[in-house]
Structure formats: C-alpha cells, structure tokens
Write a protein that holds these residues in place. Sequence first.
Motif, PDB file in Angstrom:
ATOM      1  N   THR A 109       9.459  25.363  36.718  1.00 27.53           N
ATOM      2  CA  THR A 109      10.848  25.185  36.301  1.00 27.53           C
ATOM      3  C   THR A 109      10.953  23.925  35.449  1.00 27.53           C
ATOM      4  OG1 THR A 109      11.674  26.214  38.336  1.00 27.53           O
ATOM      5  CG2 THR A 109      13.232  24.873  37.079  1.00 27.53           C
ATOM      6  N   ILE A 110      11.683  24.029  34.336  1.00 21.46           N
ATOM      7  CA  ILE A 110      12.008  22.858  33.524  1.00 21.46           C
ATOM      8  C   ILE A 110      13.485  22.544  33.708  1.00 21.46           C
ATOM      9  CG2 ILE A 110      12.240  21.935  31.181  1.00 21.46           C
ATOM     10  CD1 ILE A 110       9.917  23.654  30.327  1.00 21.46           C
ATOM     11  N   ILE A 111      13.790  21.282  33.974  1.00 25.88           N
ATOM     12  CA  ILE A 111      15.179  20.839  34.046  1.00 25.88           C
ATOM     13  C   ILE A 111      15.388  19.821  32.936  1.00 25.88           C
ATOM     14  CG2 ILE A 111      14.597  19.088  35.790  1.00 25.88           C
ATOM     15  CD1 ILE A 111      17.407  19.470  36.958  1.00 25.88           C
ATOM     16  N   TYR A 112      16.466  20.009  32.166  1.00 27.23           N
ATOM     17  CA  TYR A 112      16.663  19.180  30.978  1.00 27.23           C
ATOM     18  C   TYR A 112      18.144  18.895  30.789  1.00 27.23           C
ATOM     19  CZ  TYR A 112      16.562  17.827  26.013  1.00 27.23           C
ATOM     20  OH  TYR A 112      16.719  17.170  24.819  1.00 27.23           O
ATOM     21  N   ARG A 113      18.450  17.660  30.408  1.00 27.76           N
ATOM     22  CA  ARG A 113      19.844  17.249  30.263  1.00 27.76           C
ATOM     23  C   ARG A 113      20.524  17.872  29.050  1.00 27.76           C
ATOM     24  NH1 ARG A 113      18.929  10.957  28.279  1.00 27.76           N
ATOM     25  NH2 ARG A 113      17.783  11.466  26.369  1.00 27.76           N
TER      26      ARG A 113
END
Length: 459
Positions: free
Chosen positions: A194-198
């Motif tokens: 999973t990638i979490i990005y603002r």
Amino acid sequence: MTDSYDLVVIGAGSGGVRAARMAATYGAKVAIVEEYRVGGTCVIRGCVPKKLYVYASRFSELFDVASSFGWQVDASFDWPTLVANKEKEITRLEHAYTSNLEKPGVEVIKDRAVVTGPNTVHLHGQGRDLTAKYILIATGGTPFIPKIPGADLAITSNEAFDLPALPHSILIEGGGYIAVEFATIFAGLGVHTTIIYRGDCLLRGFDEDLRRGLEAGLTERGIKLIYQTTIKSLHKDGDDIAATFSDGVTAPYGAVMFATGRAPNSHGLGLEELGVKLTPTQAIAVDAYSQSSVPSIYAVGDVTGRSALTPVAIREGWYFAETVFNNKPMAVDHSLIPTAVFSEPELGVIGLNELEAATHGDIDVYLARFRPMINTLSTRTERMVLKLITEKDGGKVLGCHILGPGAGEMIQLVAIPMGMGASKADFDRAMALHPSAAEELVTFKAPSYTYRNGEKVGG
C-alpha cells in the motif's frame, strides 16, 4: 599529528570519488574521508541495489505472461539468496571504487570528519587534524523521517535492502521515486503493498499522462493507493505495526516504510560555525563552480540540493577537479537532465512536461498509447505512453516522456539529440526501427493536439 593535503574530500560517494580521483590525476595530494563504506548511497544502499531488486521483482510479471508464449512455469522466490547476492555485488563495487581511488594515489581514510576551519578537518576516531588548501563536501543526502509518535518503528530505504525476511504486507508513505520503486519491488516479490500519499497523484512534477499511466499500472499490479492522507502515528500491534492515519483510520501492516524524501546531509559537519551559507533546506549554497561562501570550501552532489541524481554528482565532481586543479573552469548545465523511475511501469523523462512547455509559447504535442508487444499475446491491457513536445510547426523538441518497458534506456538516447537542440524535423529524418516501441518517436505524422496562446487546441 597533522597531515597536509591539497584536497580533503569528505564523503566517498559518487561525486566525492570522482572529484578525488580526477584531482589526484592532475597531481594533487588528496585524502578522502568516509565513515561508512566507499561508494556512497548509490552503490551501497541506493541506485545499484535498488535496480537489482527491481530486476528480481520483474520475474513474477514475466512468469504471468509466459504461458501466452507457450511456457509453463513453476517458480519460487528466496529472499535471503537475493540479499546475499546483492551484498556480493556491492562489495565488489566497493572494492573497485577503492582501487580506482588508490591507483592515482588518493589516501582513503575510514573515519568521521568535521570541518574545524577553512583549511582544517578533524578526524573524530583518530583524534588528529588534516590541513588542506581545499575542502570538498560530498556527504550526499539522508532519508527524511517524519516527527510522529512511533516513527522509530518504520524503516527507510537504508534498511529495506537487508530485512531479515519479507513482511506479509507493507505500507509505504511517499509519492516520489523511492516510494513507487520500492512499491514495485515489494509487490513484485509477493508482498501486499500500500502507498499512502498526501497528494492526489504520484510523482508530482512529472507529466500528467505519465502520472496517470503509472497510477493505473501500479493498481493493475495490486498495489493499493491511498491519497490525500498521511500517517499520524505508529505503534506495535503484536508482530505487526499499526498505523493511524490523518483521517482517523488505524490499520496493521507487517512493515511500514518512510519514503518521504531525502534531506541534505550537512548536519554535524561544523559548516555553520565557519560561516558556510546553507539554504532553507540545509543544503550547502554553492555557485556555478560548486564553491561555497567560504572560498576554500566546495560542495558537490545531493548535499548542495541542486539535482539529487548520481550522474549529476559525478559530473559536478569532475568539473570541480577541472576547475580547481586543471585551471579549466567548467560549470555543470543542470537545465536538461534525463531521469528514469524504475517502477513498473517504468518511466523515462527529459525536458519540459506539457504544462511547463505551454507557458513557453506555442507548442505541438505528439502522443501515442499502445499495448507493449510482449503483452499482445496475453490478456494484459496496460498501455505504453510516448509523448513528444515540440515548438510549433516541427520546431525544437522541448520534452520527451515515456512510460513502459525500456523507458529508461530509451530516454538516455533521446537525451543526445535533445542536448544538440534537435527539432521535430531532425527526429523525422531518423529511420524507424521496427518492431520497436521507440520507433513511435520518429513516426509521428501530425500533432495529437496543440497549444496556441496558452490555450489547448484539439485533443
């Protein structure tokens, strides 16, 4: 005990090694100080091991399409074998770098160095001082770690190559090169990723068509994308790490990785005390010839905050040596630098993106999307993207953007004619090589759309 040199280099990464070696070939007495391993981030825990791991991750995708070519594959993956073979290769490269320094007479010193004067360097471990006519700072960058509760539970790219075992799942925070490349690696090796990005899309600053194409490609490979969200805290949850997000959701992962950028590695070198000017990001401010505000102190590579790419650091180190030790002032042109993102799909880019180019005047945009040939016998629907941006009416090529297999290799070759100021007409004169993806760059017949007076026309 005090030793005197013409040049003391702090940091034996790509830029420092090139500068030291070149200076020594011009007759300078040179010492290079490195507290970790010769080769720097790129060789030891960056570009080289990353590319090896990307290769490893691509086999699973090749196995997926192999059946469409008549192959039946029964394969398994062993993480410790990859880690061990990686270590053998970077050790070989470290020895090669050290040998290349020693051949022209560079003294390699394993220690931590601090600049104590315009011409003085103190070695912490040995407790002695070195004096030098010139000092070159080439200490690179270091991963940025957000200041949140539990941050010490996460890893960065420094640790990712040598994990004792692959986690069952991983959460990667970030939206740049490192985030998408490691997401590709872990997902390709079977880790739920999973990638979490603002932000609202990965790779800010890249051309929009490539950003969206990458997004689709990562999703097709099973990578989950969480946008406009950040990690607020981490805590242990049994054998897992629980991440609490800015939207209040908490979820467990086998590992968490910060890929939130890199900061110039300028802290603790004694620079501010000497009056060496730093930028707001703590990079060493230098002029076109890599000279700092203290005339005897120079800096090259990532620590200067100019362009954090290995070939740029090498060029800066080379030109520093030419300027200072060969009486041949040379300044690096940072305006046209090819770059690649070794994700899946891969990106290769040089020059202006579409929105940037549209602010420079009237432009033509040539765009092609098609399935890579390797996928045409399978059910895979992913598309390559090739985009050429030129001045209007067959004028100068302003940008080239490629998404898909071999993008990095292609963009290096495109950089040559673009560096010569090639026009669309120059590209058109090149004979196409068929069947290849790159032939699209020389067979565009008419613009897909244009920009006139800043307004998009067609498309």
